[in-house]
Motif scaffolding. Structure first.
Motif, short mmCIF file in Angstrom:
data_model
loop_
_atom_site.label_atom_id
_atom_site.label_comp_id
_atom_site.label_asym_id
_atom_site.label_seq_id
_atom_site.Cartn_x
_atom_site.Cartn_y
_atom_site.Cartn_z
N ASP A 167 -15.03 3.61 5.20
CA ASP A 167 -13.51 3.01 3.84
C ASP A 167 -13.28 3.55 2.58
O ASP A 167 -14.05 3.77 1.79
N SER A 180 -12.31 -10.12 1.52
CA SER A 180 -10.37 -9.33 0.50
C SER A 180 -10.62 -10.86 -0.96
O SER A 180 -10.44 -10.50 -1.99
N SER A 211 -5.31 -3.48 -7.82
CA SER A 211 -6.26 -4.04 -7.21
C SER A 211 -6.04 -5.38 -6.48
O SER A 211 -6.53 -6.10 -5.06
N PRO A 259 -13.74 6.04 -4.49
CA PRO A 259 -12.61 4.78 -4.60
C PRO A 259 -11.16 5.07 -6.08
O PRO A 259 -11.10 5.33 -6.61
N VAL A 262 -5.40 5.59 0.58
CA VAL A 262 -5.77 4.67 0.23
C VAL A 262 -6.52 3.87 1.38
O VAL A 262 -5.90 4.50 2.11
N GLU A 263 -6.93 3.40 1.07
CA GLU A 263 -7.55 2.28 2.50
C GLU A 263 -6.43 1.19 2.63
O GLU A 263 -6.22 -0.21 2.07
N HIS A 293 0.61 -1.39 0.47
CA HIS A 293 -0.07 -0.01 -0.11
C HIS A 293 0.80 1.33 -0.21
O HIS A 293 0.40 2.24 -0.98
N GLU A 298 -5.34 -6.68 -2.53
CA GLU A 298 -6.11 -6.73 -1.19
C GLU A 298 -5.06 -8.70 -0.62
O GLU A 298 -5.32 -8.70 0.41
N TYR A 310 -11.68 -0.60 -7.54
CA TYR A 310 -12.56 -0.57 -6.25
C TYR A 310 -14.20 -0.19 -7.33
O TYR A 310 -15.00 -0.19 -6.22
N ARG A 370 -12.15 3.03 0.01
CA ARG A 370 -12.00 2.24 -1.34
C ARG A 370 -12.91 2.58 -1.82
O ARG A 370 -13.35 2.59 -2.47
N LYS A 371 -14.80 3.00 -0.87
CA LYS A 371 -15.60 3.07 -0.64
C LYS A 371 -15.90 4.60 -1.37
O LYS A 371 -16.90 4.69 -2.15
#
Lengths: 161, 365
Positions: B225, B264, B96, B231, B301-302, B70, B100, B235, B227-228
């Motif tokens: 999150d 994930s 991605s 994005p 980023v997450e 990351h 993950e 994602y 990622r939500k």
């Protein structure tokens, strides 16, 4: 979202500059004195998460720039708030009363850039073990020269035969 | 009762990583805790100002030993944003999948630390073994086990080798087959419940006030999150759940970690099904002469511990002007940990610290 915030901030605070990036992100420049009030006002408008306090040394312009990055937990945007501090007088106010997690960030900036945050409860060293004449993250601190002076002098150990 | 000072770490059996806490105790109860980072401070952010944009890649991944991927991602994203580089669709998907995979590996490492600390040695060994299987995949893909330097401005360094996807799926299946074992021995174990329930409890309001991210905030019931919210990579093309729990204690945090791993793996399968064809990187200018126009950017980023951000400034030169990483462990380890340790008992220090998922090199940078 940004237009209403923009209008509100412009109406309340003087000397504030707001620019919008392509993706709608706000970059706000504020004078030193009103930084705390602007942060408080942004917090009331939903930017409750202080992601980062950073500091940039613009040595040619004789100033240090403090950067506050705010976001919310649900919206896809964040605000970058900047303020300039003259290099000659590095006093500033703490923002722990507004964002509790500002404490280690300000402590770090105090140690690495030498800004004195008035009202900070413990401005004691966080990472470093030695004293430095110039705080080490400033641009006039030469890492290579420092390493040469401090660590090149250590003599090699000679093996006894 | 007499007040005593107790040094917990850096040389302590209950301490994972180079980090120490000074505890002021009265009997078994902690009155005050002071976190002392700095044992790993190497001044990465300053060193990066002396190296060109590309030379910094081997440095950034070393900031976090457990999960270097990351770090590469966030640095690549910032460089791409400043330089205006586009990334091909296939590279987005590969990124991605790769991230993950890194998340699963990192969570397994976290599970190892946590289970080990609670005395579940068997579970800890399983987790370490399964992490090793994931490191094997990384080795095949990138040539390195721990530090990969795989994500690159403009895409990823190379495409999947032949047959790699099948091997990845079979490895993940073999790990997935052990989930019932993990559940029976650890997650549904009464001992884990008794030991972790109501330990290190934090309310949602407090977590927000103190800047909690990642599992810490998700274990209090807030679905947050990156990622939500914002994005990146691929994602927005994949459908996934953000696991949450309500109670905000160590028990909830570890359960969120478990659920995230499973989510994930599902996400990797979905991404593999829709993997587009094409190039995996766009050419960047000659790295030795590469200059980036002046400007600044904050990207996030997450990571497996929460919001990982990077504030990157360029003055138009061939090196970064200022780099500042916003790491999730920073607020967790220096603000929330001190708060949660107050009034806890000495035996719970490791429990609280590891359930907050504090990784020391991330704090020191």
């Amino acid at each position: 979202m940004d237009n209403s915030i923009k209008r509100k901030l412009k109406a309340i605070f003087r000397g504030i500059e707001i620019s919008t990036e392509k993706n709608g992100r706000l970059v706000i420049s504020v004078p030193m004195d009103s930084t705390g009030d602007v942060l408080k006002s942004l917090k009331d408008q939903g930017y409750i998460h202080l992601a980062l306090i950073s500091c940039v040394d613009w040595i040619d312009k004789e100033k240090l720039e403090l950067v506050y990055i705010l976001s919310s937990y649900s919206e896809n945007d964040h605000i970058i708030l900047k303020t300039n501090i003259p290099r000659k007088k590095l006093d500033f106010r703490t923002v722990i009363d507004i964002f509790e997690n500002a404490e280690p960030y300000e402590r770090e900036i105090h140690e690495l850039f030498g800004i004195d945050f008035k009202g900070h409860p413990r401005q004691i060293p966080l990472f470093l073990e030695r004293d430095y004449e110039i705080p080490p993250f400033r641009k006039d601190f030469d890492t290579r020269k420092y390493v040469k002076e401090y660590f090149d002098e250590i003599p090699f150990v000679k093996e006894d035969k | 009762m007499r007040e005593l000072e107790l040094f917990f770490g850096p040389q302590h059996l209950g301490m994972v990583g180079n980090f120490s806490i000074t505890l002021k105790v009265e009997g078994d109860r902690i009155i005050q805790a002071t976190a002392n980072p700095g044992y790993l401070h190497r001044g990465f952010e300053k060193l990066m100002e002396y190296r060109t944009w590309i030379q910094n890649f081997p440095l950034v991944c070393r900031i976090n030993v457990v999960e270097p991927d990351h770090m590469e991602m966030v640095y690549s994203m910032a460089v791409e944003k400043l330089a205006g580089i586009e990334v091909p669709e296939r590279a987005h998907h590969i990124r991605s999948i790769y991230l993950e995979l890194a998340r699963v590996g990192s969570h397994l490492f976290g599970l190892w630390a946590y289970a080990n600390m609670l005395g579940f040695d068997t579970v800890a060994q399983w987790a370490m073994y399964h992490r090793d299987l994931i490191l094997d995949l990384f080795e095949e893909l990138t040539g390195g086990r721990v530090y990969h330097i795989y994500i690159w401005p403009g895409g990823v360094r190379r495409d999947f080798p032949r047959g790699f996807e099948d091997r990845m799926v079979s490895t993940l299946h073999s790990i997935g087959k052990c989930v019932p074992d993990y559940d029976a021995t650890f997650f549904n174990n009464r001992l884990f419940y008794e030991r972790a329930k109501d330990i290190g409890k934090i309310t949602q309001a407090e977590a927000i006030k103190m800047g909690g991210v990642g599992q810490v905030i998700r274990a209090t019931g807030l679905k947050s999150d990156i990622r939500k919210i914002e994005p990146y990579a691929a994602y927005q093309k994949v459908d996934f759940e953000v696991p949450i729990r309500e109670d905000g204690d160590a028990y909830s945090r570890v359960w969120v970690i478990r659920d995230e791993m499973i989510e994930s793996v599902h996400m990797i399968f979905k991404l593999l099904d829709n993997l587009p064809k094409g190039e995996v990187y766009n050419r960047i200018p000659n790295p030795f002469k590469w200059t980036i126009p002046p400007g600044d950017a904050y990207v996030r980023v997450e990571s497996s511990r929460g919001e990982l951000g990077l504030y990157l400034v360029s003055d138009g030169g061939d090196k970064p002007y200022r780099v500042h990483f916003r790491t999730p462990s920073y607020t967790h380890g220096l603000v929330i940990l001190e708060k949660l340790l107050k009034n806890a008992s000495i035996a719970d220090v490791g429990n609280i610290m590891i359930s907050l998922y504090v990784v020391a090199p991330e704090i020191d940078r």
